[in-house]
Design a protein around this motif. Structure first.
Motif, PDB file in Angstrom:
ATOM      1  N   SER A   1       1.138   6.324  -3.743  1.00  0.00           N
ATOM      2  CA  SER A   1       0.091   5.339  -3.565  1.00  0.00           C
ATOM      3  C   SER A   1      -0.284   4.875  -4.966  1.00  0.00           C
ATOM      4  O   SER A   1      -0.878   5.630  -5.746  1.00  0.00           O
TER       5      SER A   1
ATOM      6  N   TRP B   1      -9.382   7.800  -4.783  1.00  0.00           N
ATOM      7  CA  TRP B   1      -9.551   8.438  -6.086  1.00  0.00           C
ATOM      8  C   TRP B   1      -8.578   7.755  -7.049  1.00  0.00           C
ATOM      9  O   TRP B   1      -7.864   6.846  -6.646  1.00  0.00           O
TER      10      TRP B   1
ATOM     11  N   VAL C   1      -4.750  -2.203  -4.300  1.00  0.00           N
ATOM     12  CA  VAL C   1      -4.047  -1.356  -3.337  1.00  0.00           C
ATOM     13  C   VAL C   1      -2.550  -1.636  -3.457  1.00  0.00           C
ATOM     14  O   VAL C   1      -2.147  -2.807  -3.486  1.00  0.00           O
ATOM     15  N   GLY C   2      -1.745  -0.575  -3.541  1.00  0.00           N
ATOM     16  CA  GLY C   2      -0.298  -0.768  -3.641  1.00  0.00           C
ATOM     17  C   GLY C   2       0.437   0.542  -3.443  1.00  0.00           C
ATOM     18  O   GLY C   2      -0.176   1.617  -3.446  1.00  0.00           O
TER      19      GLY C   2
ATOM     20  N   THR D   1       1.887  11.220  -5.587  1.00  0.00           N
ATOM     21  CA  THR D   1       0.716  10.470  -6.055  1.00  0.00           C
ATOM     22  C   THR D   1      -0.155  11.306  -6.988  1.00  0.00           C
ATOM     23  O   THR D   1      -0.658  10.812  -7.995  1.00  0.00           O
TER      24      THR D   1
ATOM     25  N   ILE E   1       5.265   4.515   2.747  1.00  0.00           N
ATOM     26  CA  ILE E   1       5.597   5.726   3.513  1.00  0.00           C
ATOM     27  C   ILE E   1       6.126   5.360   4.897  1.00  0.00           C
ATOM     28  O   ILE E   1       7.152   5.880   5.350  1.00  0.00           O
TER      29      ILE E   1
ATOM     30  N   TYR F   1      -0.975  14.035   3.193  1.00  0.00           N
ATOM     31  CA  TYR F   1      -1.980  12.993   3.354  1.00  0.00           C
ATOM     32  C   TYR F   1      -2.194  12.715   4.851  1.00  0.00           C
ATOM     33  O   TYR F   1      -1.220  12.508   5.590  1.00  0.00           O
TER      34      TYR F   1
ATOM     35  N   GLU G   1       3.977  17.524  -0.059  1.00  0.00           N
ATOM     36  CA  GLU G   1       3.303  17.187  -1.310  1.00  0.00           C
ATOM     37  C   GLU G   1       3.109  18.489  -2.068  1.00  0.00           C
ATOM     38  O   GLU G   1       2.758  19.496  -1.485  1.00  0.00           O
TER      39      GLU G   1
ATOM     40  N   THR H   1      -2.430   2.807  -5.531  1.00  0.00           N
ATOM     41  CA  THR H   1      -3.879   2.580  -5.435  1.00  0.00           C
ATOM     42  C   THR H   1      -4.648   3.579  -6.299  1.00  0.00           C
ATOM     43  O   THR H   1      -5.773   3.311  -6.707  1.00  0.00           O
ATOM     44  N   LYS H   2      -4.060   4.740  -6.552  1.00  0.00           N
ATOM     45  CA  LYS H   2      -4.756   5.828  -7.233  1.00  0.00           C
ATOM     46  C   LYS H   2      -4.570   5.689  -8.756  1.00  0.00           C
ATOM     47  O   LYS H   2      -5.069   4.752  -9.322  1.00  0.00           O
TER      48      LYS H   2
ATOM     49  N   ASP I   1       5.476  13.054  -1.648  1.00  0.00           N
ATOM     50  CA  ASP I   1       4.447  12.110  -2.070  1.00  0.00           C
ATOM     51  C   ASP I   1       3.936  12.628  -3.414  1.00  0.00           C
ATOM     52  O   ASP I   1       3.284  13.661  -3.489  1.00  0.00           O
TER      53      ASP I   1
ATOM     54  N   SER J   1       0.863  -1.193   0.000  1.00  0.00           N
ATOM     55  CA  SER J   1       0.000   0.000   0.000  1.00  0.00           C
ATOM     56  C   SER J   1       0.893   1.234   0.000  1.00  0.00           C
ATOM     57  O   SER J   1       2.102   1.139   0.276  1.00  0.00           O
ATOM     58  N   GLY J   2       0.289   2.381  -0.262  1.00  0.00           N
ATOM     59  CA  GLY J   2       1.040   3.625  -0.159  1.00  0.00           C
ATOM     60  C   GLY J   2       1.539   3.845   1.264  1.00  0.00           C
ATOM     61  O   GLY J   2       2.691   4.235   1.478  1.00  0.00           O
ATOM     62  N   MET J   3       0.677   3.579   2.242  1.00  0.00           N
ATOM     63  CA  MET J   3       1.101   3.750   3.638  1.00  0.00           C
ATOM     64  C   MET J   3       2.196   2.748   4.009  1.00  0.00           C
ATOM     65  O   MET J   3       3.063   3.047   4.826  1.00  0.00           O
TER      66      MET J   3
HETATM   67  C1  LIG Z   1      -4.151   7.271  -0.863  1.00  0.00           C
HETATM   68  C2  LIG Z   1      -2.945   8.048  -0.586  1.00  0.00           C
HETATM   69  C3  LIG Z   1      -1.913   7.536   0.196  1.00  0.00           C
HETATM   70  C4  LIG Z   1      -2.006   6.196   0.882  1.00  0.00           C
HETATM   71  O1  LIG Z   1      -1.998   5.155  -0.015  1.00  0.00           O
HETATM   72  P1  LIG Z   1      -2.664   3.739   0.300  1.00  0.00           P
HETATM   73  O2  LIG Z   1      -2.359   2.954  -0.924  1.00  0.00           O
HETATM   74  O3  LIG Z   1      -4.123   3.989   0.521  1.00  0.00           O
HETATM   75  O4  LIG Z   1      -2.012   3.209   1.530  1.00  0.00           O
HETATM   76  C5  LIG Z   1      -0.784   8.300   0.365  1.00  0.00           C
HETATM   77  N1  LIG Z   1      -0.674   9.511  -0.185  1.00  0.00           N
HETATM   78  C6  LIG Z   1      -1.642  10.058  -0.933  1.00  0.00           C
HETATM   79  C7  LIG Z   1      -1.444  11.405  -1.520  1.00  0.00           C
HETATM   80  C8  LIG Z   1      -2.818   9.345  -1.158  1.00  0.00           C
HETATM   81  O5  LIG Z   1      -3.780   9.878  -1.897  1.00  0.00           O
END
Ligand SMILES: *Cc1c(COP(=O)(O)O)cnc(C)c1O
Length: 393
Positions: free
Chosen positions: A208, A341, A220-221, A188, A94, A115, A157, A210-211, A186, A89-91
């Motif tokens: 992330s 998103w 999710v990644g 993203t 991070i 975030y 960011e 995931t977006k 970040d 996941s992004g978290m």
């Molecule tokens: C969603 C998001 C994250 C976290 O990512 P996950 O994949 O949900 O853990 C981190 N930074 C930003 C800017 C995000 O939008």
């Protein structure tokens, strides 16, 4: 594809072909999903040799996996970084970076809105003796003034979460270098296609996936891109100990997402321009936060640092009654109410929840703010949907 062919490739070609050695797998045009937990060795001596270099050999999938490596290598190439590591996941990415690089007594400086869970994680590190401060800065000088003797890393960011505030990245990188402080951004929102922070002297870029990278709201990644030295440290500590490894199937879906990233972002940019234009002209809207709407210094920064604009934005209702945000989002039909998103579907979400005025004020977020994500539907349908919801006020 041979790796030396790739040196001059542009981003779109990296997304389609880089690091995919099709000849190794029947000349299939999609890479295999190497769905395995472990890899075996012809002899004990071979195993012993590999086990000494866990980040160079295929031993166990919570380490290196060939499918996951394709994703990491593509992301490193797109961001012009030396190395990358993918996470579940992004978290996961991070928290792995921060836990690997920080130690007791260090200070983290957050710049503007990051975030929410990233900021919350940094504050939670207090129990390990790590301090965190946030500085709300229009100019890099304010960031420099907020540095302490023990500041180890600056996290930001640009554009920022919720308010889309841009920073002068070159100046942040220069200040960090001058004071021997690391920088993590970040990226993203912009994706590697529209912003490459490492080429500006930033040390670490996280995403992330995931977006936009996944792009279909089904995976999710996360990923971190940096120097080989920093990625090796993050691998050894944050990845191997905390164990947020990306599964091969998810890596494969993210590789597939990258193939259409450029095309999706281009379509969404056009639709976003139309949504922003409607919002700017609407009498119930006080302000729109998106590069298409920037003026002055913010516009200059957007033009300098971003090569394209993605489709997450926010706007402020022209009202003194923040409860009206619920009325607007409830009246939308195509824009659905939900977190996250970057997928195919348009989304809308206010920050105000009826009881967080103090928290929003502390974050410099107006309670009348509504975040909008423009998905892949037609602007011909999206613009009237949001416009009708505003007209209904
Ligand atoms: C969603 C998001 C994250 C976290 O990512 P996950 O994949 O949900 O853990 C981190 N930074 C930003 C800017 C995000 O939008």
């Amino acid at each position: 594809m041979r790796e030396h062919d790739m040196a001059s490739w542009s981003d779109a070609t990296i997304c389609e072909h880089a690091f995919e050695n099709n000849a190794e797998y029947f000349n299939a045009v999609a890479p295999p999903i190497i769905q395995t937990t472990l890899f075996t060795f012809p002899s004990h001596a071979d195993y012993v040799r590999a086990a000494a270099f866990e980040n160079d050999y295929h031993i166990y999938t919570r380490g290196l996996n060939p499918t996951t490596e394709i994703l990491g290598k593509k992301m490193a190439a797109l961001e012009r970084g030396e190395r990358a590591k993918a996470f579940s996941s992004g978290m996961g990415a991070i928290s792995a970076v921060l836990s690997s690089l920080l130690q007791s007594g260090d200070h983290v400086l957050l710049v503007n809105n990051v975030y929410g869970p990233t900021a919350a994680y940094c504050r939670a590190l207090a129990k390990f003796g790590i301090e965190t401060d946030t500085v709300f800065a229009d100019e890099a000088g304010q960031v420099e003034a907020a540095l302490k003797g023990n500041t180890k890393i600056i996290c930001y960011e640009s554009p920022s979460t919720q308010m889309m505030h841009m920073l002068d990245v070159d100046q942040i990188a220069a200040i960090a270098r001058k004071h021997g402080v690391l920088t993590m951004t970040d990226n993203t929102w912009a994706t590697p296609l529209y912003q490459k922070p490492l080429t500006r002297g930033i040390d670490i870029s996280v995403h992330s996936c995931t977006k936009y990278i996944g792009g279909h709201s089904d995976t999710v990644g996360g990923v971190v891109i940096s120097s080989a030295d920093i990625i090796d440290r993050v691998f050894t500590f944050g990845h191997q100990f905390h164990g947020a490894c990306l599964g091969p199937m998810e890596a494969w879906l993210l590789i597939r997402g990258l193939r259409t990233l450029q095309a999706r972002l281009a379509l969404q940019q056009t639709a976003t321009r139309a949504v922003v234009a409607m919002l700017e002209a609407h009498p119930k809207v006080r302000a729109v936060h998106h590069p298409f709407s920037f003026t002055g210094d913010q516009k200059r920064l957007a033009e300098k640092y971003l090569t394209g604009y993605t489709s997450l934005l926010s706007f402020e209702l022209d009202t003194r009654d923040p409860a009206l945000v619920s009325k607007v989002v409830d009246a939308c039909r195509l824009f659905r109410i939900g977190v996250s998103w970057g997928g195919h579907e348009s989304l809308i979400l206010p920050q105000y929840n009826g009881k967080n005025l103090d928290q929003l004020r502390a974050s410099h977020i107006p309670p009348e703010l509504i975040r909008v994500y423009v998905g892949l539907e037609s602007a011909d349908d999206l613009v009237p949907d949001l416009e009708a919801a505003l007209d209904g006020l």
